[in-house]
Design an enzyme around this catalytic site. Sequence first.
Site, mmCIF file in Angstrom:
data_model
loop_
_atom_site.group_PDB
_atom_site.id
_atom_site.type_symbol
_atom_site.label_atom_id
_atom_site.label_comp_id
_atom_site.label_asym_id
_atom_site.label_seq_id
_atom_site.Cartn_x
_atom_site.Cartn_y
_atom_site.Cartn_z
ATOM 1 N N LYS A 29 0.829 -1.205 0.000
ATOM 2 C CA LYS A 29 0.000 0.000 0.000
ATOM 3 C C LYS A 29 0.865 1.256 0.000
ATOM 4 O O LYS A 29 0.661 2.162 -0.811
ATOM 5 C CB LYS A 29 -0.912 -0.031 1.232
ATOM 6 C CG LYS A 29 -2.133 0.833 1.118
ATOM 7 C CD LYS A 29 -3.024 0.698 2.376
ATOM 8 C CE LYS A 29 -3.826 -0.586 2.388
ATOM 9 N NZ LYS A 29 -4.495 -0.834 3.674
ATOM 10 N N ARG A 100 -3.492 3.142 8.455
ATOM 11 C CA ARG A 100 -3.746 1.959 7.624
ATOM 12 C C ARG A 100 -2.549 1.024 7.660
ATOM 13 O O ARG A 100 -1.404 1.456 7.571
ATOM 14 C CB ARG A 100 -3.981 2.377 6.168
ATOM 15 C CG ARG A 100 -4.702 3.671 6.009
ATOM 16 C CD ARG A 100 -4.710 4.182 4.570
ATOM 17 N NE ARG A 100 -5.428 3.307 3.665
ATOM 18 C CZ ARG A 100 -5.474 3.500 2.347
ATOM 19 N NH1 ARG A 100 -4.816 4.511 1.802
ATOM 20 N NH2 ARG A 100 -6.142 2.681 1.569
ATOM 21 N N GLY A 109 -8.548 -6.871 3.906
ATOM 22 C CA GLY A 109 -9.374 -6.964 5.101
ATOM 23 C C GLY A 109 -8.687 -7.601 6.291
ATOM 24 O O GLY A 109 -9.321 -7.866 7.305
ATOM 25 N N MET A 111 -6.111 -6.448 8.275
ATOM 26 C CA MET A 111 -5.863 -5.591 9.425
ATOM 27 C C MET A 111 -6.661 -4.305 9.288
ATOM 28 O O MET A 111 -6.759 -3.744 8.207
ATOM 29 C CB MET A 111 -4.378 -5.340 9.562
ATOM 30 C CG MET A 111 -3.719 -6.579 10.146
ATOM 31 S SD MET A 111 -1.954 -6.533 10.100
ATOM 32 C CE MET A 111 -1.661 -6.808 8.386
ATOM 33 N N ARG A 373 -3.470 -1.525 -6.477
ATOM 34 C CA ARG A 373 -2.687 -2.756 -6.361
ATOM 35 C C ARG A 373 -3.108 -3.685 -7.487
ATOM 36 O O ARG A 373 -4.176 -3.511 -8.072
ATOM 37 C CB ARG A 373 -2.939 -3.434 -5.008
ATOM 38 C CG ARG A 373 -4.386 -3.839 -4.829
ATOM 39 C CD ARG A 373 -4.640 -4.452 -3.457
ATOM 40 N NE ARG A 373 -6.070 -4.585 -3.244
ATOM 41 C CZ ARG A 373 -6.649 -4.639 -2.062
ATOM 42 N NH1 ARG A 373 -5.943 -4.566 -0.964
ATOM 43 N NH2 ARG A 373 -7.950 -4.780 -1.961
ATOM 44 N N HIS A 491 -16.619 -8.237 0.762
ATOM 45 C CA HIS A 491 -15.574 -9.118 1.285
ATOM 46 C C HIS A 491 -15.685 -10.507 0.672
ATOM 47 O O HIS A 491 -14.717 -11.070 0.162
ATOM 48 C CB HIS A 491 -15.692 -9.203 2.809
ATOM 49 C CG HIS A 491 -14.702 -10.153 3.430
ATOM 50 N ND1 HIS A 491 -15.000 -11.467 3.682
ATOM 51 C CD2 HIS A 491 -13.409 -9.990 3.787
ATOM 52 C CE1 HIS A 491 -13.940 -12.062 4.192
ATOM 53 N NE2 HIS A 491 -12.957 -11.182 4.274
ATOM 54 N N SER A 799 11.663 -44.884 -15.684
ATOM 55 C CA SER A 799 10.608 -43.984 -15.240
ATOM 56 C C SER A 799 10.693 -43.925 -13.713
ATOM 57 O O SER A 799 10.636 -44.959 -13.048
ATOM 58 C CB SER A 799 9.240 -44.501 -15.681
ATOM 59 O OG SER A 799 8.240 -43.644 -15.189
ATOM 60 N N CYS A 866 6.773 -40.789 -13.217
ATOM 61 C CA CYS A 866 5.360 -41.135 -13.249
ATOM 62 C C CYS A 866 4.726 -41.063 -11.867
ATOM 63 O O CYS A 866 3.579 -41.442 -11.679
ATOM 64 C CB CYS A 866 5.150 -42.504 -13.871
ATOM 65 S SG CYS A 866 5.914 -43.826 -12.939
ATOM 66 N N TYR A 886 10.490 -36.226 -19.766
ATOM 67 C CA TYR A 886 9.071 -35.939 -19.602
ATOM 68 C C TYR A 886 8.616 -36.171 -18.161
ATOM 69 O O TYR A 886 9.314 -36.810 -17.362
ATOM 70 C CB TYR A 886 8.225 -36.812 -20.551
ATOM 71 C CG TYR A 886 8.203 -38.284 -20.181
ATOM 72 C CD1 TYR A 886 7.259 -38.774 -19.274
ATOM 73 C CD2 TYR A 886 9.124 -39.176 -20.734
ATOM 74 C CE1 TYR A 886 7.253 -40.121 -18.917
ATOM 75 C CE2 TYR A 886 9.122 -40.516 -20.384
ATOM 76 C CZ TYR A 886 8.175 -40.990 -19.470
ATOM 77 O OH TYR A 886 8.169 -42.305 -19.115
#
Length: 910
Positions: A29, A100, A109, A111, A373, A491, A799, A866, A886
């Site tokens: 903020k 704030r 929300g 604090m 933000r 909220h 694998s 896998c 992979y």
Amino acid sequence: MSNKTKNVYVFGASRTDGDATMKNLLGGKGANLAEMCRLGIVVPPGLTISTEVCTVYTEHGQDAVAKLIEAEVRESVAFIEKEMGKKFGDSSDPLLLSVRSGSRASMPGMMDTILNLGLNDEAVAGLAIKANNERFAWDSYRRFIQMYGDVVMGLKPVSKEEHDPFEVVIDMLKEKKGVELDTDLTTDDLKELVQRFKGLIRARIGREFPTDPWEQLWGSVMAVFQSWNNDRAKVYRELNDIPDAWGTAVNVQAMVFGNLGDKSGTGVAFTRDAGTGEDLFNGEFLINAQGEDVVAGTRTPQQITLEGSRRWAQLAMVSEEDRRNRFPSLEELMPDIYRQLLEAETKLENHYKDMQDVEFTIQEGRLWMLQTRSGKRTGAAMVRIAMEMLRQGMIDEKEALRRVGPDRLNELLHPVFDPAAIKKARSIAHGLPASPGAATGQIVFFADEAEEWVRKGKAVILVRQETSPEDLRGMSVATGILTARGGMTSHAAVVARGMGKCCISGAGAVRVDYHARTMSVGGETYKEGDWISLDGSTGDVFEGQVPTKEAELTGDFGALMELTDKYKRLGIRANADTPDDAKVARTFGAKGIGLCRTEHMFFEGDRIKAVREMILSEDETGRRKALAKLLPMQRGDFEGLFREMSGLAVTIRLLDPPLHEFVPHDEANQKIMAHEMNVPLGVIKMRVDDLHEFNPMMGHRGCRLGITYPEITEMQTRAIIEAALNMKAKGIDVKAEIMVPLVGTVREFNAQARVIRKTADAVFAERGEKIDYMVGTMIETPRAALIADSIGQQAEFFSFGTNDLTQMAMGFSRDDAGKFLPSYLKDGMYERDPFESIDQKGVGLLVQMAVEKGRTARPGIKLGVCGEHGGDPASIGFFHRTGLDYVSCSPFRVPIARLAAAQAALDEGS
Ligand code: ADP
Ligand code: MG
Ligand code: MG
């Protein structure tokens, strides 16, 4: 503690110390307020106390903090006074402040903010005269006492059924006066409220409300630091992996007033739609209101744009005439302010190159921005915004790929309501489509009970009048959230979108009765436990359970997936045992099957009987007879898989689990078994007892089965090869890979490979034709990893079975770890559950070693994973760095794995 370090940073029109890059020090903020000032956007001046001071508070307490920053704070308040032309503590024209909190990561929300700080019985009179508005002054005063009384002095509800004590006082007064809205209260009513609030505080807290502005200021600053450690902040940090050590900054800012009458107001806006991602400026505001009024959902907010307002009216079933008269948009009501706001939001989005969530206040025809933000958004919005910003030239491909959290794709893969079923469903209420998705569950009214019910395995819809930060945990476990009050920025709506959870807010016709635990709507009453369904994309609430269907990879989601292919190096396969799974996997972009567990095929229908017959047979002849019955069924299964995966590799693992998993353990089923096999019950019982193992995970399983009973391997190989030849005859391109599980020695592998090749050759001879196939092994015992070079000389592929590898390397089984692992994780013994995300520093070393040894023994050897880890983004990053070819994961995680693999490749480049 040196006095020379800077602890307090100011921002304003004439001077700004910080900027957006300083989030760690100033919090999100504070850093963004500073950045807005630098961009020339109109922001009330203020000061930011750095997050480092929060650490001083936690470690040394409030006296140390006061000593450290007192002089800096006084100087900075003087700066604000100069900018505003008012004095803090002055009783004829007081400068009022807001206090704030603001940490590095946004914690909506979490604090509480205190507004109108600096008022007392003298200053309120001065403010009234100065503003020429007595009602406004007293409204501000009663709000201040309410917020300060709650946040700093701790006057809160004592039980979950109790409402906010201040709100109770307000409601009582409203009732006495016969009015509905806060705005209907007169100046005298507000004066009375102030007296009652002070009395309430005196009675319940045992202290007087402080009248000295500086005492008020210090009390608030310390309360913000204290709130960093309150329960709901901790819960939020826990849910979002935010370290406790970050601390919060404190912003002290000159007040601007949205409650000065009809030319004033306050609102929130998003530069794009946070629910769908649509590139449409949107938001809500309230006239003659302050601070949290919009989010608190006590009055119905109005829309900012005309377009948004029309859309809202349609959903809320408000006629165009009613809308224009009672709920006009800001665009219609204050065109000039609207234009300024549009300019600011465009500037901010272009500057940050991301969707912004902004707060603003209008004070008598002047616009002030109070926060910006990067906005929280649903997974769907994340994808759409990233792809649209890419097309709009705001970000490049790499950035678009980085903008989407792989796990958030989960939300797009969730089922949606079947349109056919929706037509038949009974709609009982309508609200705002606050967060998309389809949710079906049982009604609960309290967040803690939602947790309890979910723990018992139920799916719940949390139904609330409105939600508050206390409800966070309950919201996170619920399948969906329904609130009677609140708008698109309430909220519930904001938090649900952040969680990607289906939410409908502001369903005005719904009456919630917490005491009776019922919700009534349209003359009908629904009890706790009743089933309802929510469509978060339309705002429709349905009675009962509405059936759902699978999601699809289309539009921006599809385009994002194509983009992953351009950057990723890892191949993505799927773990699939049936043709249906294989089909889903392929539509999600899997390039092959990395693991087909053949035993899953054993449980279906009548097969289990043949399997049991095989297991319970006394000798090889008996086993072969039973296996012969299984052969055509297995062959059919493999044919289906090969058909779906034409052109792509299919890795089939030979039988793996301990045999006792297949036999009946209860007498009733043993009797049936005995009857079918035509043997005495005692024989069956004895055989089942024989199969008992003390530690089945380390018992007679994996290739140990095929070695003691080669006929099983023979049957499975025959089924695979015959299926491959049958499909080849139909023009299907079959790439079969036969995989031997749980190998620990080279001889084990060789013994099984010999059976496989001999059987395949026999089939080739019978059929007079051949097909290419590979024989490889799983690396899942630590010993196999250690001798991977000698195994690699024999096996054509590896694998990594990272589930078994993890349990054997860690020395605890996945099935038993539940007893201690949760507390281990809480205490930080392990950073993450090693079965969820691979233990890179330990088990990961075994993988790395085996990769090196395997490649040395057989350059070009095919290497994959896998285990469950193949679908975990962090593990995928590790496998990428380790150089595997992979990963294979469940079909529904394939898109997540594709994105994680692309991000891993990008991280490497940067
Ligand atoms: P949160 O972090 O919960 O959003 P904020 O600090 O942003 O809390 O503040 C809560 C509300 O108070 C917001 O609507 C904000 O715009 C408003 N507010 C904060 N400071 C001021 C101020 N100086 N003047 C007017 N409104 C303010
Ligand atoms: Mg805010
Ligand atoms: Mg295994």
